[in-house]
Enzyme design. Structure first.
Site, mmCIF file in Angstrom:
data_model
loop_
_atom_site.group_PDB
_atom_site.id
_atom_site.type_symbol
_atom_site.label_atom_id
_atom_site.label_comp_id
_atom_site.label_asym_id
_atom_site.label_seq_id
_atom_site.Cartn_x
_atom_site.Cartn_y
_atom_site.Cartn_z
ATOM 1 N N GLU A 19 2.859 -6.622 2.819
ATOM 2 C CA GLU A 19 3.827 -6.356 3.950
ATOM 3 C C GLU A 19 4.832 -7.390 3.722
ATOM 4 O OE1 GLU A 19 1.498 -5.959 7.401
ATOM 5 O OE2 GLU A 19 1.117 -4.007 6.939
ATOM 6 N N GLU B 267 -1.721 1.387 -3.335
ATOM 7 C CA GLU B 267 -2.062 2.247 -4.324
ATOM 8 C C GLU B 267 -0.747 2.241 -5.444
ATOM 9 O OE1 GLU B 267 -2.126 2.491 -1.128
ATOM 10 O OE2 GLU B 267 -3.057 4.577 -0.417
HETATM 11 ZN ZN LIG Z 1 1.336 4.301 0.409
#
Ligand SMILES: [Zn+2]
Length: 137
Positions: A50, A61
């Site tokens: 983040e 992912e």
């Molecule tokens: Zn995602």
């Protein structure tokens, strides 16, 4: 859809659990670990990263997929995604998965290693827009 052995599934989920400890999620506190198995037999992991400028962050992912691609890998057998509660990949990640094949197995698991769902990319992204659409206008 290819078939993974139970050992392969466990190894992939374990790799995602292991990676998850490195998630950088100071805002959502929602830790995500991913592990991508290539047809060459390698595993690339990823975590969500983040950012204070929220849209600048990246999902686990896609980190795993981009790591693999940047190492010359484009053929994927499976991806495992681990969260506290078995959350599914977001839409953007599903689209990136679709780029490299609708047959890639997707394993959704929780942090106890329990598999919540096993499907493939086409199972979580029906009607996907794929490279074939650009090649056959
Ligand atoms: Zn995602």
């Amino acid at each position: 859809m290819d078939v993974l052995t139970d050992h392969e599934k466990t190894s992939l989920v374990d790799a995602a659990i292991e990676a998850r400890q490195w998630a950088y999620a100071p805002y959502s506190h929602y830790l995500v670990g991913a592990a991508l198995l290539t047809t060459s037999g390698r595993i690339y992991d990823g975590v969500n990263v983040e950012n204070a400028a929220y849209p600048s962050g990246m999902c686990a992912e896609r980190v795993a997929i981009f790591k693999a691609v940047s190492q010359g890998e484009r053929n994927f057998s499976a991806i495992a995604v681990v969260t506290s509660n078995g959350g599914y990949p977001c839409g953007a990640c599903r689209q990136v998965m679709a780029e490299f094949g609708l047959e890639t197995i997707v394993i959704i698991a929780n942090d106890k290693g329990e598999i919540i769902r096993e499907t493939d990319v086409s199972g979580i992204l029906p009607g996907a827009f794929t490279p074939e659409h650009l090649n056959n206008p």
